[in-house]
Design an enzyme around this catalytic site. Structure first.
Site, PDB file in Angstrom:
ATOM      1  N   GLY A  46       0.811  -1.217   0.000  1.00  0.00           N
ATOM      2  CA  GLY A  46       0.000   0.000   0.000  1.00  0.00           C
ATOM      3  C   GLY A  46       0.842   1.263   0.000  1.00  0.00           C
ATOM      4  O   GLY A  46       0.541   2.230  -0.704  1.00  0.00           O
ATOM      5  N   CYS A  47       1.909   1.254   0.765  1.00  0.00           N
ATOM      6  CA  CYS A  47       2.779   2.427   0.861  1.00  0.00           C
ATOM      7  C   CYS A  47       3.548   2.651  -0.438  1.00  0.00           C
ATOM      8  O   CYS A  47       3.778   3.786  -0.844  1.00  0.00           O
ATOM      9  CB  CYS A  47       3.726   2.289   2.044  1.00  0.00           C
ATOM     10  SG  CYS A  47       2.852   2.240   3.627  1.00  0.00           S
ATOM     11  N   THR A  48       3.927   1.567  -1.098  1.00  0.00           N
ATOM     12  CA  THR A  48       4.606   1.684  -2.386  1.00  0.00           C
ATOM     13  C   THR A  48       3.655   2.249  -3.435  1.00  0.00           C
ATOM     14  O   THR A  48       4.017   3.160  -4.187  1.00  0.00           O
ATOM     15  CB  THR A  48       5.160   0.312  -2.828  1.00  0.00           C
ATOM     16  OG1 THR A  48       6.115  -0.123  -1.855  1.00  0.00           O
ATOM     17  CG2 THR A  48       5.824   0.402  -4.193  1.00  0.00           C
TER      18      THR A  48
END
Length: 156
Positions: free
Chosen positions: A44-46
């Protein structure tokens, strides 16, 4: 501590991926898109970081700088930036000072376990350092476009 729309955003000073110390106040005169995320190199952060990367030029056209903050150390941020070609700074908030100031250091639950961590959130701060919009419990899909549209409205 809570932050309030229409009030001055809390200042902080944190190390960036390149080792320099960065404070929010140094960006006075620019719009700031400040996003807090849980952890480098996670799916998700990527996705979120790459969405900001892919729209970075549009944010720059609106006189905005993007800053990402997570509890990861600066060296890990540098690897994350290199791997994904991120054109903006990532700040290391290892003691979660900024996260607490923006009230995004929260109790989280995952697979029956409780722990403290970052609640994915984004804050739009205007050229005078005032908080003009916040997104909490961000869902990644479509978020960057929403932030960009809000910034366009602000700049009209």
């Amino acid at each position: 501590m809570t932050v309030t729309i229409g009030e001055r955003a809390p200042d902080f000073q944190l190390p960036a991926n390149n080792g320099e110390m960065v404070s929010l106040s140094q960006f006075k005169g620019k719009n700031v898109v400040l996003y807090f995320y849980p952890k480098d190199m996670t799916p998700g952060c990527t996705t979120e970081a790459c969405d900001f990367r892919d729209h970075n030029e549009h944010f720059e056209e609106l006189d905005a700088v993007i800053i990402g903050i997570s509890p990861d150390p600066a060296a890990r941020h540098e690897k994350f930036i290199e791997k994904h070609g991120l054109p903006f700074r990532l700040l290391a908030d290892e003691n979660h000072e900024a996260a607490e100031a923006f009230d995004v250091w929260q109790l989280k639950k995952n697979f029956g376990k409780e722990y403290m961590g970052i609640e994915r959130s984004t804050f739009l701060i205007d050229k005078e350092g005032m908080l003009v919009k916040e997104w909490r419990k961000v869902k990644v899909k479509g978020h960057v476009e929403d932030a960009l549209e809000t910034l366009r409205e602000l700049e009209k």
